[in-house]
Design a protein around this motif. Structure first.
Motif, mmCIF file in Angstrom:
data_model
loop_
_atom_site.group_PDB
_atom_site.id
_atom_site.type_symbol
_atom_site.label_atom_id
_atom_site.label_comp_id
_atom_site.label_asym_id
_atom_site.label_seq_id
_atom_site.Cartn_x
_atom_site.Cartn_y
_atom_site.Cartn_z
ATOM 1 N N TYR A 414 0.832 -1.214 0.000
ATOM 2 C CA TYR A 414 0.000 0.000 0.000
ATOM 3 C C TYR A 414 0.860 1.255 0.000
ATOM 4 O O TYR A 414 0.500 2.258 -0.621
ATOM 5 N N ASP A 415 2.004 1.215 0.672
ATOM 6 C CA ASP A 415 2.929 2.351 0.616
ATOM 7 C C ASP A 415 3.380 2.604 -0.819
ATOM 8 O O ASP A 415 3.408 3.746 -1.287
ATOM 9 N N ASP A 416 3.739 1.542 -1.519
ATOM 10 C CA ASP A 416 4.149 1.677 -2.922
ATOM 11 C C ASP A 416 2.999 2.224 -3.764
ATOM 12 O O ASP A 416 3.204 3.062 -4.655
ATOM 13 N N TYR A 417 1.796 1.744 -3.472
ATOM 14 C CA TYR A 417 0.609 2.199 -4.211
ATOM 15 C C TYR A 417 0.379 3.694 -3.999
ATOM 16 O O TYR A 417 0.107 4.428 -4.953
ATOM 17 N N LEU A 418 0.502 4.150 -2.750
ATOM 18 C CA LEU A 418 0.293 5.562 -2.456
ATOM 19 C C LEU A 418 1.358 6.431 -3.099
ATOM 20 O O LEU A 418 1.059 7.523 -3.614
ATOM 21 N N ARG A 419 2.587 5.982 -3.073
ATOM 22 C CA ARG A 419 3.673 6.760 -3.680
ATOM 23 C C ARG A 419 3.465 6.879 -5.189
ATOM 24 O O ARG A 419 3.647 7.953 -5.770
ATOM 25 N N GLU A 420 3.053 5.780 -5.822
ATOM 26 C CA GLU A 420 2.784 5.825 -7.262
ATOM 27 C C GLU A 420 1.595 6.731 -7.559
ATOM 28 O O GLU A 420 1.617 7.536 -8.509
#
Length: 447
Positions: A414-420
């Motif tokens: 989810y962190d990667d998703y938010l950053r993207e």
């Protein structure tokens, strides 16, 4: 109520992702002229929204105002979280995630229950503080929306195998016990260049210098951290050593309670960690109950009163006429999972069948039959057959390991998703004093 209404929302009964925060009470009607502070894709954040959110944080820290950073810093932090909330709600709507009135009703009931209020009393308390209950419900709906988005993102991308659990349970990190941590996170933007990384590192070193100079760690987290838990003082709670990212585990393993780490470089930025406490895992002994039940369900053909009357008749047959409990359960119980087994519920932990049955079990002796009682499912008669102490250390350890691995994978996904999502969004902070030169939120970006 002694607490301000803003604190009610901290007891929200549903489990929300750490990124979905800042559920704030709405203020009275906005002033006639309301400035736009930020543009987030096709939506805007108004000055009144930011003012309301900042006021909510101030209410939460009413007894510890010294913990909050200067107002200009606080407004930037709160705006950043509002931007993130807008982005998540927008993405959820794009994916067709919608929240029903029934979902919101359930959330309202949960908030009320956690604060020992009825939903009607909660509404009165919200309005007594000069807030709109309709806006209160709308903000709850946003929180649930973000929760559903989080679930949809990690559902198909996170799985845990038995091999991973076995490896974790045999690792030195797992055997290292639990640690209570707080942290400060200084993020680097997705695709950050050398200058942005250097700026983040400088901010982390500034925070570390402030702590060494005597600033309370929680206050430093509120002032410097850009993690979603910054306004909670960066408290991560108790975590097993295996739940800590491997890049930091060695550092934490060499610390003593009260120690503060150097600024550590991680995949998403720089981190400062404080070790608050340590404890070793212990044997997990639990009380298990053996019981059987009869349940009568109300239906379109059976009213609540008729279901209660039927349960009372069955109770009289068992207690006064000494009819076999199992026989009555097979003939009359409407619980599909136990009726064919004579109502036998097997051995289970006390809360496994819900709070209402658990309370009845506490009041019974072995062999004793309860009087009919009501739950959300219907009317019940329960017979307690026995209790035992069971060592569930291994079972609980496996369950916790599975959850820990899943949580770690989910958080990273989810962190990667938010950053993207943020890197591809159009974000324009229109008010110069709200821009943060160390942050991605101060410029307009587009896909």
């Amino acid at each position: 109520m002694k607490q301000p209404i803003a604190l009610l929302l901290l007891a929200l009964a549903i489990i929300l992702p750490a990124h979905a925060q800042l559920l704030t009470p709405a203020a009275p009607a906005s002033p006639p002229l309301d400035r736009i502070d930020a543009v987030v894709n096709d939506d805007v954040i108004l000055q009144s929204e930011l003012d309301d959110a900042v006021h909510s944080v101030q209410q939460q820290y009413a007894n510890q105002p010294g913990q909050l950073p200067p107002m200009d810093v606080l407004r930037k932090q709160v705006l950043d979280r509002l931007v993130l909330m807008k982005l998540q709600v927008q993405r959820a709507q794009d994916q067709g995630i919608h929240i029903s009135d029934a979902d919101v009703d359930q959330a309202v009931a949960g908030v009320a229950q956690q604060n020992k209020l009825t939903p009607e009393q909660l509404r009165t308390e919200v309005e007594r503080n000069g807030n709109s209950f309709a806006a209160f419900r709308e903000q709850l709906a946003e929180q649930i929306t973000v929760q559903r988005l989080h679930q949809s993102v990690v559902r198909d991308s996170v799985s845990v195998t038995d091999g991973e659990i076995d490896n974790l349970l045999s690792s030195a990190a797992y055997k290292g016990g639990e640690v209570h941590l707080s942290h400060i996170q200084i993020s680097t933007p997705s695709g950050a260049d050398a200058a942005a990384i250097q700026a983040s590192q400088a901010k982390a070193e500034q925070a570390l210098a402030a702590i060494k100079g005597g600033m309370d760690f929680n206050a430093a987290a509120i002032r410097y951290s850009d993690a979603s838990d910054a306004l909670d003082g960066g408290d991560l709670g108790w975590r097993r050593m295996d739940e800590i990212p491997p890049a930091f585990a060695d550092t934490v393993g060499s610390m003593k309670p009260g120690d503060v780490s150097a600024a550590l470089r991680g995949p998403t930025g720089f981190h400062i960690i404080k070790l608050i406490g340590q404890r070793q895992p212990s044997q997990q002994m639990v009380t298990e109950f053996h019981a059987r039940q009869i349940m009568i369900k109300p239906s379109d053909l059976v009213s609540q009163a008729q279901a209660e009357q039927k349960a009372q008749e069955l109770y009289n047959r068992i207690v006064n006429k000494h009819v076999d409990f199992a026989t009555v359960a097979k003939e009359d119980s409407k619980d599909d999972t136990t009726a064919n087994a004579g109502g036998d519920m097997g051995w289970f932990q006390q809360q496994a069948w819900g709070t209402t049955i658990a309370q009845q079990l506490d009041q019974l002796k072995d062999g004793e039959v309860s009087k009919p009682f009501q739950s959300e499912a219907g009317w019940h008669i329960v017979q307690r057959l026995g209790t035992r102490q069971s060592d569930l250390t291994n079972q609980i350890a496996r369950d916790q390991a599975r959850q820990a691995i899943g949580n770690r994978k989910s958080d990273q996904a989810y962190d990667d998703y938010l950053r993207e999502m943020r890197s591809n969004a159009y974000i324009n902070i229109l008010v110069p004093e709200l821009r943060d030169t160390d942050s991605q939120a101060d410029v307009a970006t587009s896909p």
